[in-house]
Design an enzyme around this catalytic site. Structure first.
Site: not given
Ligand code: GLN
Length: 477
Positions: A77, A152, A176
């Protein structure tokens, strides 16, 4: 023709093929090229990957000892620092920024002979649930290109889903890794907070962030965890608990587990009815083969998403203050007269909408008049959750839950409704709030054609049970 099934089989293939790493890298480079429209990669490290493959093939020819991940092709990532390579957090503010050191997880991968093939698209600064917040375009779900892959870490999930790498790394602050794994039909593992060093992981919310792993099977995820977990002098929040031999799983199907689920999670009105029914039937199936299943009350469910968003935005507002146009990356031109204007212009142009929203929200909840009303209260809820969780794990081995309330949704359908998007995290943020490990395993298929997963969670640092139980469950299906 080379085709990948598992790291074990691939390493067997390498013993019989002196140029096996080069063959495999070329095959992946070709596939990545053919699937460019998915937008899973922001950059492919073609030359470096081939170079590393040549070195590794040579190492085998010379009969030298081989690393645990010898030749394994990994995508990362775009929030993980890989020395000398760009890392942008999918943001304009870090466009063209190059990492000056290796993240500990990357260093450990390389020490065990892995090949890093490229960096994956994601939501900007890992903020999002659909990969629509990237400054470099959306990622498409390879099973249905009109749908999001989740976020994400959407690019890392699609890279594994579409066979563009063998395993990949993402980060999981509130789901994410598990949520895109669910949307893409693969495995997504978030270890215990503090199990893998965060050194070299671009911070979103430091008391939640954890590197996670995408894979096609449990053994591969376990082996990667074994390599990248463990103490690190560069991360003061890392655990010094010994690393288990995760790849040596005791998966006797005779072992019966005590498994709990939260009634409120299965009864939640946002949960798709088919997902609910499948999980209920699965619970029955687990009972039938002798596992003990307990339904628990969880009256705190409605507080967990607000608590998560108060605390993570607060931490983000502080973490992201370092991007000021002077120390790193992008700074606005033409030059302004005052320093404040330079900060303002840089941050207004450099950060996307969602990141700006979260910085403002985080600054608000930390501001003098509101600190106690929001931040302190959220910390209190977090403490209550932690105590309750420790209590639960005195008597149960694992907690199961849906991973996401619905299957992958159409690109563009939720991006204008942040609150709806935040609710997609209702089942995943719990594990991050209390720091326990969680995994999404691809057990189900919806009548709409899309996959969905079961989420399994265990007590802190009990990844061994998490992985063993998950493997049993995948074999049961
Ligand atoms: N969807 C969650 C957020 O927007 C999780 C994001 C993540 O785990 N980086 O914060």
């Amino acid at each position: 023709m080379f085709s990948f099934t598992s790291i074990k089989n691939y390493q067997q293939f390498l013993t019989e093929n002196p140029n096996g790493c080069v063959v495999a890298v070329k095959e992946y480079l070709k596939k990545i090229d053919q699937q460019q429209h998915l937008n899973a990669f922001l950059e492919v490290f073609e030359t470096d990957a081939l170079q590393q493959a040549i070195l590794l093939d040579e190492k085998r020819k010379q009969g030298k000892p081989l690393g645990k991940l010898h030749g394994v092709i990994v995508a990362i990532k775009d929030v993980l620092c890989y020395k000398g390579h760009k890392v942008s957090a999918a943001s304009k503010i870090l466009e063209n920024y190059k990492a000056v050191y290796n993240a500990t997880a990357i260093e450990k991968l390389l020490n065990e002979d892995a090949i890093i093939i490229g960096r994956n698209n994601c939501d900007e600064f890992a903020m999002g649930s659909s990969n629509e917040n990237s400054a470099y375009g959306v990622v498409k779900n390879a099973l249905n290109e009109t749908l999001v892959p989740g976020g994400s870490s959407g690019g890392s999930a699609v890279a594994v889903q579409a066979g563009l790498c063998m395993v990949s790394l993402g980060s999981d602050t509130g789901g994410s890794v598990r949520q895109p794994a669910d949307f893409c039909g693969i495995i997504g593992l978030k270890p215990t907070y503090g199990r893998i060093s965060r050194y070299g992981l671009i911070a979103y919310a430091s008391s939640f962030d954890q590197i996670g792993i995408f894979a096609n099977n449990i053994e591969d995820a376990a082996l990667v965890l074994e390599v990248i977990a463990g103490a690190d002098e560069f991360d003061s929040t890392i655990s010094h608990q010994p690393i288990n031999e995760y790849s040596n799983l005791n998966t006797s199907s005779n072992k019966k587990y005590k498994i709990a689920y939260f009634k409120e999670m299965l009864e939640h009105p946002a949960l798709d009815i088919e997902i609910k029914n499948s999980i209920q039937q699965y619970i029955q199936q687990l009972k039938n083969i002798g596992h003990e299943i307990e339904a628990l009350d969880f009256d705190l469910l409605k507080y967990i998403v607000p608590t998560y968003y108060v605390l993570t935005t607060a931490e983000a507002s502080s973490n992201l203050s370092r991007f000021d146009g002077i120390k790193y990356g992008y700074h606005s031109t033409p030059p302004t007269n005052s320093l404040t204007d330079l900060y303002k212009n840089t941050r207004s142009k450099g950060f996307g909408k969602e990141v700006q929203r979260r910085i403002m929200l985080g600054t608000f909840v930390l501001s003098a008049g509101y600190y106690d009303a929001y931040f302190t209260k959220a910390q209190q809820v977090r403490n209550i959750l932690y105590t309750k969780t420790k209590e639960i794990f005195k008597t149960v081995d694992a907690i199961i839950a849906p991973t996401v309330p619905a299957t992958a949704f159409p690109i563009g359908s939720a991006s204008n409704n942040p609150v709806e998007m935040f609710l997609a995290d209702i089942y995943t943020v719990y594990a991050n709030l209390v720091g326990i490990p969680g995994i999404s395993i691809p057990l189900f298929k919806h009548s709409n054609g899309m996959p969905f997963g079961l989420q399994v969670m265990t007590n802190h640092f009990n990844e061994l049970t998490l992985l063993a139980l998950s493997k049993n469950m995948m074999e049961l299906k």
